[in-house]
Write a protein that holds these residues in place. Structure first.
Motif, PDB file in Angstrom:
ATOM      1  N   VAL A  44       0.854  -1.191   0.000  1.00 19.86           N
ATOM      2  CA  VAL A  44       0.000   0.000   0.000  1.00 19.86           C
ATOM      3  C   VAL A  44       0.887   1.237   0.000  1.00 19.86           C
ATOM      4  N   ASN A  45       0.569   2.220  -0.864  1.00 20.81           N
ATOM      5  CA  ASN A  45       1.355   3.457  -0.854  1.00 20.81           C
ATOM      6  C   ASN A  45       0.796   4.440   0.156  1.00 20.81           C
ATOM      7  N   THR A  46       1.452   5.574   0.302  1.00 18.56           N
ATOM      8  CA  THR A  46       1.066   6.536   1.334  1.00 18.56           C
ATOM      9  C   THR A  46      -0.253   7.236   1.018  1.00 18.56           C
ATOM     10  N   LYS A  47      -0.763   7.077  -0.205  1.00 17.76           N
ATOM     11  CA  LYS A  47      -2.085   7.631  -0.556  1.00 17.76           C
ATOM     12  C   LYS A  47      -3.207   6.660  -0.219  1.00 17.76           C
ATOM     13  N   GLY A  48      -2.856   5.473   0.235  1.00 13.84           N
ATOM     14  CA  GLY A  48      -3.871   4.470   0.552  1.00 13.84           C
ATOM     15  C   GLY A  48      -4.269   3.636  -0.646  1.00 13.84           C
ATOM     16  N   GLU A  49      -3.439   3.620  -1.687  1.00 12.98           N
ATOM     17  CA  GLU A  49      -3.745   2.836  -2.886  1.00 12.98           C
ATOM     18  C   GLU A  49      -3.053   1.483  -2.797  1.00 12.98           C
ATOM     19  N   THR A  50      -3.797   0.419  -3.070  1.00 14.91           N
ATOM     20  CA  THR A  50      -3.223  -0.927  -3.071  1.00 14.91           C
ATOM     21  C   THR A  50      -2.504  -1.156  -4.391  1.00 14.91           C
ATOM     22  N   LEU A  51      -1.218  -1.498  -4.319  1.00 14.53           N
ATOM     23  CA  LEU A  51      -0.421  -1.748  -5.519  1.00 14.53           C
ATOM     24  C   LEU A  51      -0.311  -3.237  -5.823  1.00 14.53           C
ATOM     25  N   ARG A  52      -0.351  -4.056  -4.774  1.00 16.60           N
ATOM     26  CA  ARG A  52      -0.250  -5.509  -4.954  1.00 16.60           C
ATOM     27  C   ARG A  52      -0.839  -6.186  -3.735  1.00 16.60           C
ATOM     28  N   GLU A  53      -1.424  -7.360  -3.941  1.00 16.93           N
ATOM     29  CA  GLU A  53      -1.960  -8.143  -2.832  1.00 16.93           C
ATOM     30  C   GLU A  53      -1.696  -9.611  -3.109  1.00 16.93           C
ATOM     31  N   GLU A  54      -1.243 -10.339  -2.092  1.00 20.99           N
ATOM     32  CA  GLU A  54      -0.894 -11.751  -2.253  1.00 20.99           C
ATOM     33  C   GLU A  54      -1.533 -12.558  -1.130  1.00 20.99           C
ATOM     34  N   SER A  55      -2.227 -13.635  -1.509  1.00 21.41           N
ATOM     35  CA  SER A  55      -2.815 -14.512  -0.498  1.00 21.41           C
ATOM     36  C   SER A  55      -2.019 -15.811  -0.448  1.00 21.41           C
ATOM     37  N   ALA A  56      -2.257 -16.576   0.612  1.00 19.24           N
ATOM     38  CA  ALA A  56      -1.530 -17.835   0.785  1.00 19.24           C
ATOM     39  C   ALA A  56      -2.038 -18.918  -0.166  1.00 19.24           C
ATOM     40  N   LEU A  57      -3.151 -18.674  -0.859  1.00 21.71           N
ATOM     41  CA  LEU A  57      -3.765 -19.689  -1.712  1.00 21.71           C
ATOM     42  C   LEU A  57      -3.315 -19.591  -3.165  1.00 21.71           C
ATOM     43  N   GLY A  58      -2.265 -18.790  -3.442  1.00 20.20           N
ATOM     44  CA  GLY A  58      -1.776 -18.666  -4.809  1.00 20.20           C
ATOM     45  C   GLY A  58      -2.408 -17.541  -5.599  1.00 20.20           C
ATOM     46  N   MET A  59      -3.372 -16.827  -4.994  1.00 18.10           N
ATOM     47  CA  MET A  59      -4.017 -15.696  -5.658  1.00 18.10           C
ATOM     48  C   MET A  59      -3.211 -14.428  -5.395  1.00 18.10           C
ATOM     49  N   SER A  60      -3.116 -13.570  -6.414  1.00 11.99           N
ATOM     50  CA  SER A  60      -2.478 -12.268  -6.220  1.00 11.99           C
ATOM     51  C   SER A  60      -3.182 -11.238  -7.086  1.00 11.99           C
ATOM     52  N   MET A  61      -3.121  -9.984  -6.660  1.00 14.64           N
ATOM     53  CA  MET A  61      -3.662  -8.875  -7.440  1.00 14.64           C
ATOM     54  C   MET A  61      -2.550  -7.860  -7.651  1.00 14.64           C
ATOM     55  N   VAL A  62      -2.467  -7.331  -8.860  1.00 16.40           N
ATOM     56  CA  VAL A  62      -1.442  -6.362  -9.219  1.00 16.40           C
ATOM     57  C   VAL A  62      -2.141  -5.154  -9.837  1.00 16.40           C
ATOM     58  N   ARG A  63      -1.787  -3.967  -9.382  1.00 11.57           N
ATOM     59  CA  ARG A  63      -2.408  -2.766  -9.937  1.00 11.57           C
ATOM     60  C   ARG A  63      -1.953  -2.547 -11.378  1.00 11.57           C
ATOM     61  N   GLN A  64      -2.918  -2.343 -12.273  1.00 11.21           N
ATOM     62  CA  GLN A  64      -2.657  -2.106 -13.687  1.00 11.21           C
ATOM     63  C   GLN A  64      -3.645  -1.061 -14.194  1.00 11.21           C
ATOM     64  N   THR A  65      -3.428  -0.602 -15.446  1.00 15.11           N
ATOM     65  CA  THR A  65      -4.431   0.261 -16.051  1.00 15.11           C
ATOM     66  C   THR A  65      -5.694  -0.558 -16.312  1.00 15.11           C
ATOM     67  N   ALA A  66      -6.819   0.124 -16.526  1.00 13.34           N
ATOM     68  CA  ALA A  66      -8.075  -0.566 -16.799  1.00 13.34           C
ATOM     69  C   ALA A  66      -7.957  -1.450 -18.033  1.00 13.34           C
ATOM     70  N   ALA A  67      -7.271  -0.947 -19.074  1.00  9.88           N
ATOM     71  CA  ALA A  67      -7.130  -1.722 -20.308  1.00  9.88           C
ATOM     72  C   ALA A  67      -6.298  -2.976 -20.078  1.00  9.88           C
ATOM     73  N   GLU A  68      -5.182  -2.843 -19.328  1.00  9.17           N
ATOM     74  CA  GLU A  68      -4.329  -3.989 -19.046  1.00  9.17           C
ATOM     75  C   GLU A  68      -5.076  -5.034 -18.213  1.00  9.17           C
ATOM     76  N   ALA A  69      -5.812  -4.565 -17.210  1.00  8.28           N
ATOM     77  CA  ALA A  69      -6.494  -5.484 -16.303  1.00  8.28           C
ATOM     78  C   ALA A  69      -7.571  -6.287 -17.008  1.00  8.28           C
ATOM     79  N   GLN A  70      -8.270  -5.654 -17.951  1.00  9.34           N
ATOM     80  CA  GLN A  70      -9.388  -6.334 -18.595  1.00  9.34           C
ATOM     81  C   GLN A  70      -8.994  -7.087 -19.860  1.00  9.34           C
ATOM     82  N   ALA A  71      -7.742  -6.952 -20.293  1.00  8.56           N
ATOM     83  CA  ALA A  71      -7.286  -7.616 -21.533  1.00  8.56           C
ATOM     84  C   ALA A  71      -7.273  -9.140 -21.332  1.00  8.56           C
TER      85      ALA A  71
END
Length: 197
Positions: A170-197
């Motif tokens: 998390v950055n100092t603005k409160g934005e999540t840049l990456r999230e990782e769970s123990a189950l192999g799932m992760s989230m990475v911040r991307q542009t809307a176009a990149e995320a939905q591609a």
């Protein structure tokens, strides 16, 4: 991502309210293989917070055929009062609380408002999970700091609630840049176009 393969996307947004609070929104859609079947999972949630980020009202929906659950709730004094809609039925649920809780939606913004952050800090945060309809204390530990290419600081947080532990950048603005769970799932911040591609 699941084991490095893209399986869907999520979007979070914040909108100021007229009384100085904030409306937080979450939407996600992802596809997973479970028990030999491909399942699409849709989630949506909203949280209305006061200007001091105290939770006031929320709603949550999760749909993965044939399961569909919706929850609408409000924080009242020492209770979370909810309506739970499942299998064509509505049920009223009251959950005792000792303090107004945070939710997954509000945690990054709550973190950004902490006056001083350093590696090694630990926070015990009242927390409510609308998926399991449970509330307890979430332990948040600041485990590392990372600098982006533009010199911006971000902090790795280890969040523990019940049996689950996740790592969140998390950055100092409160934005999540990456999230990782123990189950192999992760989230990475991307542009809307990149995320939905």
């Amino acid at each position: 991502y699941f084991d490095g393969q893209k399986v869907g996307y999520a979007v979070n947004s914040e909108t100021p309210t007229v009384d100085g609070g904030v409306l937080m929104r979450h939407r996600s859609a992802f596809t997973l293989a479970a028990f030999g079947q491909i399942k699409q999972v849709i989630t949506a949630g909203n949280a209305v917070m006061d200007k001091d980020l105290t939770l006031r009202r929320f709603d949550f929906l999760m749909s993965s055929d044939p399961v569909r659950i919706a929850v609408r709730g409000e924080v009242q004094d020492k209770l979370i009062v909810m309506e739970v809609f499942q299998a064509g039925e509505a049920q009223r649920v009251e959950l005792p609380i000792t303090a107004p809780p945070q939710m997954s939606l509000s945690l990054p913004a709550w973190f950004a408002r902490q006056p001083e952050v350093r590696v090694g800090q630990r926070f015990d945060v009242p927390y409510f999970d609308p998926v399991s309809l449970s509330q307890d204390v979430m332990t948040v530990k600041v485990v590392d700091v990372e600098l982006s290419s533009d010199g911006e600081e971000a902090y790795w947080l280890e969040r523990s609630f019940g049996e689950a532990t996740t790592r969140v950048l998390v950055n100092t603005k409160g934005e999540t840049l990456r999230e990782e769970s123990a189950l192999g799932m992760s989230m990475v911040r991307q542009t809307a176009a990149e995320a939905q591609a």
